[in-house]
Design an enzyme around this catalytic site. Structure first.
Site, short mmCIF file in Angstrom:
data_model
loop_
_atom_site.label_atom_id
_atom_site.label_comp_id
_atom_site.label_asym_id
_atom_site.label_seq_id
_atom_site.Cartn_x
_atom_site.Cartn_y
_atom_site.Cartn_z
N ASP A 122 0.83 -1.21 0.00
CA ASP A 122 0.00 0.00 0.00
C ASP A 122 0.86 1.25 0.00
O ASP A 122 2.06 1.20 0.33
CB ASP A 122 -0.97 0.01 1.19
CG ASP A 122 -0.25 0.01 2.55
OD1 ASP A 122 0.80 -0.64 2.67
OD2 ASP A 122 -0.74 0.69 3.48
N GLU A 189 0.11 -1.09 5.78
CA GLU A 189 1.16 -0.56 6.65
C GLU A 189 0.93 0.92 6.96
O GLU A 189 1.16 1.37 8.07
CB GLU A 189 2.54 -0.72 5.99
CG GLU A 189 3.73 -0.43 6.91
CD GLU A 189 4.10 1.04 7.02
OE1 GLU A 189 4.79 1.41 8.00
OE2 GLU A 189 3.69 1.84 6.16
N GLU A 190 0.46 1.65 5.97
CA GLU A 190 0.33 3.11 6.13
C GLU A 190 -0.79 3.50 7.09
O GLU A 190 -0.94 4.66 7.44
CB GLU A 190 0.14 3.79 4.76
CG GLU A 190 1.32 3.59 3.80
CD GLU A 190 2.62 4.28 4.24
OE1 GLU A 190 2.62 4.93 5.29
OE2 GLU A 190 3.63 4.13 3.53
N ASP A 216 12.87 -5.34 7.28
CA ASP A 216 11.77 -4.53 6.76
C ASP A 216 12.32 -3.20 6.27
O ASP A 216 13.51 -2.90 6.44
CB ASP A 216 10.78 -4.29 7.93
CG ASP A 216 9.44 -3.73 7.49
OD1 ASP A 216 9.18 -3.63 6.28
OD2 ASP A 216 8.63 -3.39 8.39
N HIS A 459 6.46 10.03 1.11
CA HIS A 459 5.15 10.58 1.50
C HIS A 459 4.95 11.98 0.92
O HIS A 459 3.94 12.61 1.19
CB HIS A 459 4.93 10.62 3.02
CG HIS A 459 4.76 9.26 3.64
ND1 HIS A 459 4.13 9.05 4.83
CD2 HIS A 459 5.13 8.03 3.21
CE1 HIS A 459 4.14 7.76 5.12
NE2 HIS A 459 4.74 7.12 4.15
#
Ligand SMILES: [Zn+2]
Length: 486
Positions: A122, A189-190, A216, A459
């Protein structure tokens, strides 16, 4: 008597100088002996095109309340099947919570604890009003100027695609791991990862799977941000900070503003917020930040190296400098950020209440309870209440001494010989927290190369990855699979 005291002071000063100088001079970089490895030949442009396709799906996590972009995840799954046929036919694939993916590459030795290599499919939405600041539209996946452009090229579709590129390569090359390797790709995740990473981890726990480590997203290779260090530094995050959002509400009697009390609800609240800004939580040098300074000190200019090599004496000096602001402040302190304020309805009406939202990022060593206690002590006003809106404690601090860490470190030195490797603290959050109980250690690192201006692309606008760097990332994973397979 005075003469004796003078002599004593002189001896102490000379002694300290000798110790400080000794500690500084003997703090030298570790000797690195790395065998030469063959550089795997990969078709960089073909890999870039596959990443470009993945970027074009709008697998956006808007909020926990919003519906999942199911159709887009469906297209993403289909792309993975089509792009990596050897993976599709050799690894066992499981779909978790309808949209997350778990691949299992079975090892030959069941006694060895597994490795989990992670990513998430995502992405965050594009902030409304910023669309035309993108050089290429955010979901176009345009390949231009040696880069793939778009949402997810840094965070975090590139991990998913690069891991599967590497797995496809190694399956074709005939790698037969002794250790079981999982690929775990969440879809939320977001928004905290409860249904993706959260459920994958639960599933593995139910199966009784033993896990040595997870790797990760998290930290990256950065250049030009550490004073006096020219070389790029690969930071492997051993921990991530905690997250806490508090809502402060001030209450007061309402009425007409022509006969006001000394303080209105707005006044009380403002006082509380400025008290919090004036009395931040104290600084502390904790693991893994202290590990980071230990690793980097040998590469620093002498003045800084002297301070860091003599922390037994000079730690307050160091903390004073680090705590002054920006990223270094965030490494040594639970940070305080007032982000929302609301109160009042009309210019001539006394408000009965006013609220402020304050966000904290908690340093390992502090807890949610510590922060709430600090806030209550600082505000110290019975008419202001403090409520926890959302919170999670800092992660555990994984080991720098484990076999798994050494394997990741070795892989970096083999495939990216120009970088210095250091442990680090991730200031934001990741899916790793869901695997804390399951794995002995959780590491957070992708070999993406960042300059000082690139951080805002994550982002933000103009997210893009250089194809040369993307190829390095794939080669890193190819080698990592060999190193962890044993
Ligand atoms: Zn991410």
């Amino acid at each position: 008597m005075l003469k004796k005291l003078g002599l004593l002071i002189f001896v102490v000063i000379v002694g300290l100088t000798v110790v400080i100088a000794f500690n500084t001079i003997t703090n030298t970089p570790p000797e690195v002996i790395t065998e030469q490895i063959a550089i795997p030949q990969i078709d960089e442009m073909a890999a870039a095109k596959r990443l470009s396709q993945a970027v074009q799906f709008k697998t956006i996590s808007q909020s926990r309340e919003a519906p999942v972009a199911a159709a887009e995840f469906g297209k993403m799954h289909a792309l993975l099947n089509a792009s990596f046929p050897t993976v599709a036919s050799n690894l066992k694939k499981q779909i978790i919570s309808e949209h997350s993916l778990l691949y299992k590459w079975e090892g030959s030795d069941p006694a060895l604890p597994a490795a989990i290599l992670m990513g998430h499919m995502d992405v965050v939405p594009v902030e409304p009003g910023t669309e035309d600041r993108w050089e290429h539209p955010p979901f176009s996946g345009v390949i231009k100027d040696g880069a793939v452009w778009g949402r997810g090229t840094l965070d975090d579709k590139l991990s998913v695609m690069a891991l599967l590129e590497a797995a496809e390569f190694q399956l074709k090359a005939g790698l037969k791991p002794k250790r079981t390797i999982y690929f775990a790709f969440g879809h939320d995740e977001e928004i905290g990862g409860p249904n993706g990473a959260g459920k994958i981890s639960e599933f593995l726990e139910e199966q009784g799977v033993r896990v040595a480590f997870t790797l990760d997203e998290g930290m990256v290779i950065v250049q030009g941000i550490m004073p006096g260090i020219e070389r790029p530094i690969a930071f492997i995050a051993l921990a991530e900070k905690g997250y806490l959002t508090l809502e402060l509400t001030a209450t007061a009697t309402g009425g007409h503003s022509s006969i006001p009390p000394k303080e209105t609800a707005v006044g009380k609240l403002s006082k509380a917020v400025s008290a919090l800004e004036a009395n931040r939580l104290p600084t502390a040098l904790q693991r893994p930040v202290s590990d980071m300074f230990d690793a980097l000190a040998p590469y620093m200019p002498t003045s800084l190296k002297a301070v860091i090599s003599n922390r037994w004496l000079l730690e307050p000096v160091l903390l004073g400098q680090l705590g002054k602001g920006g990223a270094t402040n965030a490494m040594v302190r639970t940070t305080t950020a007032a982000t929302i304020i609301q109160g009042g309805t009309k210019d001539n009406v006394l408000p009965t209440s006013a609220t402020a939202t304050v966000n904290f990022r908690i340093l390992p060593g502090n807890t949610i309870e510590d922060v709430v206690a600090h806030v209550n002590d600082t505000v110290n006003d019975p008419s202001v209440t403090v409520k926890v809106k959302q919170g999670g404690n800092p992660s555990k601090v994984s080991r720098q001494t484990s076999e798994s860490y050494k394997k990741i470190e070795k892989t970096i030195m083999e495939t990216l010989p120009d970088v210095i490797v250091s442990p680090g603290l991730m200031l934001a959050g990741s899916d790793s927290k869901h695997y804390e109980k399951l794995a002995d250690d959780n590491y957070r690192f992708i070999p993406m190369r960042f300059g000082p201006k690139d951080l805002s692309r994550v982002h933000g606008t103009n997210e893009r990855v250089m194809i040369k760097n993307y190829a390095e990332i794939i080669r890193f994973y190819i080698r990592l699979m060999e190193n962890v397979a044993q």
